[in-house]
Write an enzyme that holds these catalytic residues in place. Structure first.
Site, short mmCIF file in Angstrom:
data_model
loop_
_atom_site.label_atom_id
_atom_site.label_comp_id
_atom_site.label_asym_id
_atom_site.label_seq_id
_atom_site.Cartn_x
_atom_site.Cartn_y
_atom_site.Cartn_z
N HIS A 71 6.35 -33.03 19.13
CA HIS A 71 7.69 -31.94 18.93
C HIS A 71 7.48 -31.24 17.47
O HIS A 71 6.74 -31.92 16.97
CB HIS A 71 9.14 -32.95 18.84
N LYS A 97 7.09 -38.95 19.28
CA LYS A 97 7.82 -39.15 20.40
C LYS A 97 6.99 -40.73 20.95
O LYS A 97 6.23 -41.19 20.60
CB LYS A 97 7.75 -38.61 21.39
P1 RTP Z 1 8.69 -29.52 21.92
O1 RTP Z 1 10.25 -28.67 22.21
O2 RTP Z 1 9.02 -31.65 22.30
O3 RTP Z 1 8.25 -29.56 20.70
O4 RTP Z 1 8.02 -28.93 22.86
P2 RTP Z 1 7.49 -27.89 23.48
O5 RTP Z 1 8.38 -26.40 22.42
O6 RTP Z 1 6.12 -27.59 23.22
O7 RTP Z 1 8.61 -27.42 25.13
P3 RTP Z 1 10.14 -27.12 24.36
O8 RTP Z 1 9.56 -25.76 26.01
O9 RTP Z 1 10.41 -27.20 23.95
O10 RTP Z 1 10.32 -27.75 26.39
C1 RTP Z 1 10.84 -29.16 25.58
C2 RTP Z 1 10.41 -30.54 26.27
O11 RTP Z 1 10.41 -30.82 27.22
C3 RTP Z 1 9.78 -30.82 28.38
N1 RTP Z 1 9.43 -29.75 29.56
N2 RTP Z 1 9.08 -30.01 30.61
N3 RTP Z 1 8.87 -30.15 33.61
C4 RTP Z 1 8.70 -28.68 33.61
O12 RTP Z 1 8.42 -28.02 33.14
C5 RTP Z 1 9.29 -28.71 31.64
N4 RTP Z 1 8.76 -28.46 30.31
C6 RTP Z 1 9.32 -28.68 28.97
C7 RTP Z 1 8.31 -31.00 27.58
O13 RTP Z 1 8.56 -32.81 27.57
C8 RTP Z 1 8.72 -30.59 26.63
O14 RTP Z 1 7.27 -31.05 25.85
MG MG Z 2 10.14 -26.89 21.78
#
Ligand code: RTP
Ligand code: MG
Length: 135
Positions: free
Chosen positions: A117, A11
């Site tokens: 990601h 990222k």
């Molecule tokens: P990614 O898709 O980027 O690999 O991240 P992830 O699976 O660990 O998390 P995901 O639930 O898919 O969320 C995508 C991105 O959104 C942001 N996020 N912010 N403020 C919040 O509660 C929140 N939840 C998610 C994060 O930057 C996350 O990487």
């Molecule tokens: Mg995700």
């Protein structure tokens, strides 16, 4: 265990911090092979489409703004159990909750700027690889 492919994105925060090489080294040391790699700046539409599953979430606008704030490195990683293995190397979404030695623990600042990601399932991996690299 099957050989799988998964989509990884380094990222904008990690690219700006000059740790592309350190992150790729972690994948390689874990036995994941980089089989596609492209540096690019995502357009608003590309970032929105990529994260379409989150479009109703309150953080969606911030997520898209962050992902378009600078160049990213989009990669396909291949290896045994690649999808789960990449998620393990990445650590928890919130770097404050990520285990020691994970990429997010070591390189990320916040839940918004969290360095990497990784596809979260076989279905996501297939869609995401197709999104950037075709079939
Ligand atoms: P990614 O898709 O980027 O690999 O991240 P992830 O699976 O660990 O998390 P995901 O639930 O898919 O969320 C995508 C991105 O959104 C942001 N996020 N912010 N403020 C919040 O509660 C929140 N939840 C998610 C994060 O930057 C996350 O990487
Ligand atoms: Mg995700």
């Amino acid at each position: 265990m099957a050989t799988e492919r998964t989509l990884s994105i380094i990222k904008p925060d990690a690219v700006a911090k000059n740790v592309i090489g350190e992150i790729v080294t972690r994948f390689e040391k874990a036995g994941l092979k980089v089989v596609e790699m492209q540096m690019k700046s995502l357009s608003q539409a590309e970032a929105e489409g990529f994260y379409a599953e989150h479009k109703e979430r309150p953080f969606f606008a911030d997520l898209v703004a962050f992902m378009t704030s600078g160049p990213v490195v989009v990669q396909v990683l291949e290896g045994e159990n690649a999808i789960a293995q990449n998620r393990e190397l990445m650590g928890a979404t919130n770097p404050k909750e990520a285990a020691e030695g994970t990429i997010r623990r070591d390189f990320a600042e916040s839940i918004d700027a969290n360095a990497v990601h990784g596809s979260d399932s076989a279905a996501s991996a297939e869609r995401e690889i197709g999104y950037f690299f075709g079939n």
